[in-house]
Write an enzyme that holds these catalytic residues in place. Structure first.
Site, PDB file in Angstrom:
ATOM      1  N   CYS A  61       0.876  -1.177   0.000  1.00 35.67           N
ATOM      2  CA  CYS A  61       0.000   0.000   0.000  1.00 35.67           C
ATOM      3  C   CYS A  61       0.912   1.226   0.000  1.00 35.67           C
ATOM      4  CB  CYS A  61      -1.006  -0.021   1.153  1.00 35.67           C
ATOM      5  SG  CYS A  61      -0.312   0.169   2.803  1.00 35.67           S
TER       6      CYS A  61
ATOM      7  N   HIS B   1      14.317 -14.430  12.187  1.00 37.09           N
ATOM      8  CA  HIS B   1      13.883 -14.416  13.591  1.00 37.09           C
ATOM      9  C   HIS B   1      12.376 -14.587  13.759  1.00 37.09           C
ATOM     10  CE1 HIS B   1      17.655 -12.228  15.387  1.00 37.09           C
ATOM     11  NE2 HIS B   1      17.974 -13.106  14.438  1.00 37.09           N
TER      12      HIS B   1
END
Ligand code: RB5
Length: 161
Positions: free
Chosen positions: A85, A118
């Protein structure tokens, strides 16, 4: 996590050729439309099968619909996705409302790499008003080429659900 489509080609010159294509889904609002279209071409060149969940023009639309649609699709299909966006923020927030989605809005390739290593992010958020096309390609490459590290990160990711 990655779904592959296998294409088999048989030709007189090359014999049997197997081509593995990874599937990836993408969606955007009107502000992200142009960058989404750019990335679709890039991803196809990189041998991805791209599933485009819209929007399909620069006509104004609401990003929550396209974030949710992408989120539901990647969870169901067990693939990765890219949402775009203006800032990458709204559509990432919307995607993250879907259980099983870990959308990371990234503005550089280090963030994208760490989001994979992670956080096992399965959706990449990009802001078309924040990153240019070349930077967006770098970010996408880092995201798609990096694996989750597991180990100590696994229990933390599980705690998110
Ligand atoms: C649309 O103008 C804009 O608000 C949207 O693309 C996005 O940046 C929202 O987070």
């Amino acid at each position: 996590m990655c779904n592959y489509i296998v294409f088999v080609f048989i030709s007189a010159e090359d014999g049997l050729k197997l081509i593995l294509m990874r599937k990836i889904a993408t969606s955007s609002d009107h502000a992200g439309f142009e960058l989404k279209e750019f990335l679709k071409v890039f991803l196809k060149e990189e041998k991805y099968e791209v599933i485009d969940l819209g929007t399909d023009s620069e006509k104004s639309v609401d990003y929550p619909y396209f974030g949710k649609k992408l989120g539901e699709f990647v969870v169901r299909e067990k693939i990765q996705g890219i949402v775009v966006c203006g800032t990458g923020i709204g559509i990432s927030i919307a995607a993250n409302k879907v259980t099983g989605v870990r959308a990371a809005n990234c503005i550089n390739s280090t963030m994208a790499k760490l989001a994979r290593e992670h956080n096992n992010a399965n959706v990449l958020g990009l802001g078309s008003r924040i990153v240019g096309t070349e930077l967006a390609k770098d970010i996408v490459n880092s995201f798609l080429e990096t694996d989750f590290m597991g180990e100590r990160h696994s229990k933390r990711v599980r705690q998110i659900e």
